[in-house]
Design a protein around this motif. Structure first.
Motif, short mmCIF file in Angstrom:
data_model
loop_
_atom_site.label_atom_id
_atom_site.label_comp_id
_atom_site.label_asym_id
_atom_site.label_seq_id
_atom_site.Cartn_x
_atom_site.Cartn_y
_atom_site.Cartn_z
N PHE A 1 14.86 3.46 -8.91
CA PHE A 1 15.17 3.00 -7.55
C PHE A 1 14.84 4.04 -6.48
CE2 PHE A 1 17.76 0.09 -10.08
CZ PHE A 1 17.39 -1.12 -9.50
N VAL A 2 14.64 5.30 -6.87
CA VAL A 2 14.23 6.30 -5.88
C VAL A 2 12.88 5.94 -5.28
CG1 VAL A 2 13.37 8.65 -5.66
CG2 VAL A 2 15.59 8.27 -6.69
N GLY A 3 11.93 5.55 -6.11
CA GLY A 3 10.58 5.22 -5.63
C GLY A 3 10.54 4.15 -4.56
N PRO A 4 11.13 2.97 -4.80
CA PRO A 4 11.12 1.92 -3.77
C PRO A 4 11.80 2.34 -2.47
CG PRO A 4 11.66 0.98 -5.90
CD PRO A 4 11.66 2.46 -6.08
N VAL A 5 12.92 3.08 -2.56
CA VAL A 5 13.60 3.49 -1.33
C VAL A 5 12.74 4.46 -0.54
CG1 VAL A 5 15.62 4.67 -0.38
CG2 VAL A 5 15.90 3.09 -2.29
N GLN A 6 12.11 5.42 -1.21
CA GLN A 6 11.20 6.35 -0.53
C GLN A 6 10.05 5.60 0.14
OE1 GLN A 6 10.33 8.91 -3.89
NE2 GLN A 6 11.45 10.60 -2.95
N SER A 7 9.44 4.71 -0.63
CA SER A 7 8.28 3.98 -0.12
C SER A 7 8.65 3.08 1.06
CB SER A 7 7.67 3.14 -1.25
OG SER A 7 6.61 2.34 -0.76
N SER A 8 9.74 2.34 0.92
CA SER A 8 10.13 1.41 1.99
C SER A 8 10.62 2.14 3.22
CB SER A 8 11.20 0.44 1.48
OG SER A 8 10.64 -0.47 0.55
N SER A 9 11.16 3.34 3.04
CA SER A 9 11.55 4.14 4.20
C SER A 9 10.32 4.49 5.04
CB SER A 9 12.26 5.41 3.74
OG SER A 9 12.64 6.22 4.84
N ARG A 10 9.27 4.94 4.36
CA ARG A 10 8.02 5.22 5.07
C ARG A 10 7.44 3.96 5.69
NH1 ARG A 10 3.29 8.08 1.71
NH2 ARG A 10 3.39 6.16 0.49
N THR A 11 7.50 2.85 4.96
CA THR A 11 6.94 1.60 5.46
C THR A 11 7.69 1.09 6.68
OG1 THR A 11 6.29 1.01 3.21
CG2 THR A 11 6.31 -0.75 4.83
N LEU A 12 9.02 1.18 6.65
CA LEU A 12 9.80 0.71 7.78
C LEU A 12 9.43 1.47 9.05
CD1 LEU A 12 13.55 -0.25 7.69
CD2 LEU A 12 12.55 0.83 9.69
N LEU B 1 0.82 -1.21 0.00
CA LEU B 1 0.00 0.00 0.00
C LEU B 1 0.86 1.26 0.00
CD1 LEU B 1 -2.99 -0.84 2.36
CD2 LEU B 1 -2.74 -1.17 -0.09
N SER B 2 1.97 1.24 0.73
CA SER B 2 2.86 2.39 0.72
C SER B 2 3.42 2.61 -0.69
CB SER B 2 4.00 2.20 1.72
OG SER B 2 4.86 3.31 1.72
#
Length: 429
Positions: free
Chosen positions: A347-358, A141-142
């Motif tokens: 790769f910017v998108g996944p890192v941004q998203s996973s940072s919020r998710t973590l 979802l993130s």
């Protein structure tokens, strides 16, 4: 069970918010301020930097208390609505910024105000993620939200390009006279954001007030509430130091690597124009392509986050981002730059998203606003790092493309700090 209506309503805010990020800040209105409104581009750029620095300071000071207030009162949706309204009003006000130096101050105030309240809105918006997601799908979802933001930026940039920017006389008589085409873009972007923000403000999840909620009364109620929120924040920092240092560890790491991510987009256009000879239209096309690729990366990275873990996605993404900067530094070829720009965007998108998710995964219930307020604050506290590293690398090596080495160093520093982070007891409330 996650409500599909809640998810779509939540993600539509991200879709609409691209009107501020992509159109106002990155590709259209801010460049218009520095090139078309200011007396000269150099002074205009400096003054824009000062305005955004002041906005960043305000965010750093107020964002944690703003998040605490939303948590305590259980009013994330109310604050999201209020802050979104102020952002939209600031964008609409940009219609009155003509292409003359006496309008520069107005434009700077509106951009800075929008930046402050957009960050405040994101505190409540990010905090809602835990209310609509489950442990099994929070990463998906993130990533979906980030992807919607990128694709929203894509669609809006295309519409603005063909409706207002590219034609000699565009929609509603858009032309260069009095900067009308850029003023109409700002007004259209404001309407876009307002429309797509409505669903979450109607159907968004409500938070119950916390047990320690205390309403201040009297003429100094707002001041008392603000000071009370900071007392809670200080207690929260003390608790994190004593009981949950991994969260503080993550705040430090993410602040650094997120500033590197921001620098990639901040200086992509500068490099495209200065080192590779891109025209203004080609830079917009580059921005459109970057949004497509970044959105695709976020959508792919979300399910991988759920399967492999947020930290794994962050580490892998940062490694790929660092590798993607190397060819830019050593090659003057436009094709090489295009390929590398797309790799970086992906790769910017996944890192941004996973940072919020973590962060969402390690945040206890009822502390969403506080943690995401601290997330905003820590990010702003080192916002000078990427630009400084970019400029320093250029000064040392003597050519503009060397600036990407500075960005790579910032990303590497964030990577080295995040690698030792231990993420245990993943739980979503």
């Amino acid at each position: 069970m996650t409500s599909k209506q809640a998810v779509v309503s939540w993600a539509l805010w991200d879709w609409g918010s691209a009107a501020f990020n992509a159109v106002i800040i990155t590709f259209v209105f801010a460049p218009y301020l520095t090139k078309g409104v200011a007396a000269n581009e150099t002074d205009g750029s400096a003054q824009l930097g000062y305005a955004l620095s002041i906005a960043g300071l305000i965010i750093a000071v107020i964002a944690p208390a703003a998040g605490t207030r939303a948590d305590v009162a259980g009013r994330h949706r109310f604050w999201l609505g209020l802050h979104t309204f102020i952002v939209v009003a600031s964008m609409a006000g940009m219609f009155f910024v003509r292409d003359s130096p006496e309008y520069l101050l107005l434009g700077l105030i509106l951009v800075a105000t929008g930046s402050v309240f957009f960050e405040f809105a994101e505190v409540s918006y990010n905090g809602m993620l835990l209310r609509i997601a489950s442990e099994k799908n929070i990463g998906k979802l993130s990533g979906f939200g980030w992807g919607m933001g990128y694709f929203g930026g894509l669609v809006l940039l295309v519409l603005m390009l063909f409706a207002f920017i590219q034609p000699d006389v565009g929609l509603l008589g858009a032309s260069d006279a009095d900067g009308l085409r850029y003023r109409l873009v700002a007004a259209a972007a404001a309407a876009w954001f307002a429309i797509f923000a409505i669903p979450i403000l109607i159907t968004g999840p409500k938070n119950p007030p916390r047990d320690d909620a205390v309403e201040a009364s009297g003429p100094l109620a707002a001041v008392k509430a603000f000071l009370g929120d900071y007392k809670r924040l200080i207690r929260r920092l003390g608790e994190l130091w004593r009981e949950d240092r991994r969260t503080l560890h993550f705040f430090l790491a993410s602040a650094i690597f997120r500033d590197g991510l921001a620098a990639i987009f901040s200086f992509a256009g500068v490099l495209a124009a200065g080192s590779y000879g891109f025209s203004a239209s080609e830079i917009i096309v580059l921005g459109i392509a970057a949004n497509v690729v970044a959105g695709t990366g976020a959508l792919i990275g979300g399910p991988l986050d759920d399967r492999l873990g947020s930290k794994t996605v962050i580490v892998a993404g940062l490694l790929c981002l660092i590798a993607g900067t190397v060819p830019i530094m050593i090659s003057e070829n436009q094709t090489v730059f295009w390929v590398c720009a797309m790799v970086l965007s992906f790769f910017v998108g996944p890192v941004q998203s996973s940072s919020r998710t973590l962060l969402a995964r390690i945040t206890p219930a009822g502390r969403e606003g506080e943690n995401f307020g601290l997330y905003a604050t820590t990010g702003r506290s080192v916002s000078f790092l990427g630009p400084l590293a970019f400029s320093t690398a250029i000064s040392i090596f003597g050519f503009q493309r060397a600036g990407v080495l500075g960005i790579a160093v910032v990303l590497l520093l964030g990577l080295l700090i995040v690698i030792p982070l231990r993420v245990r007891h993943v739980r979503v409330h």
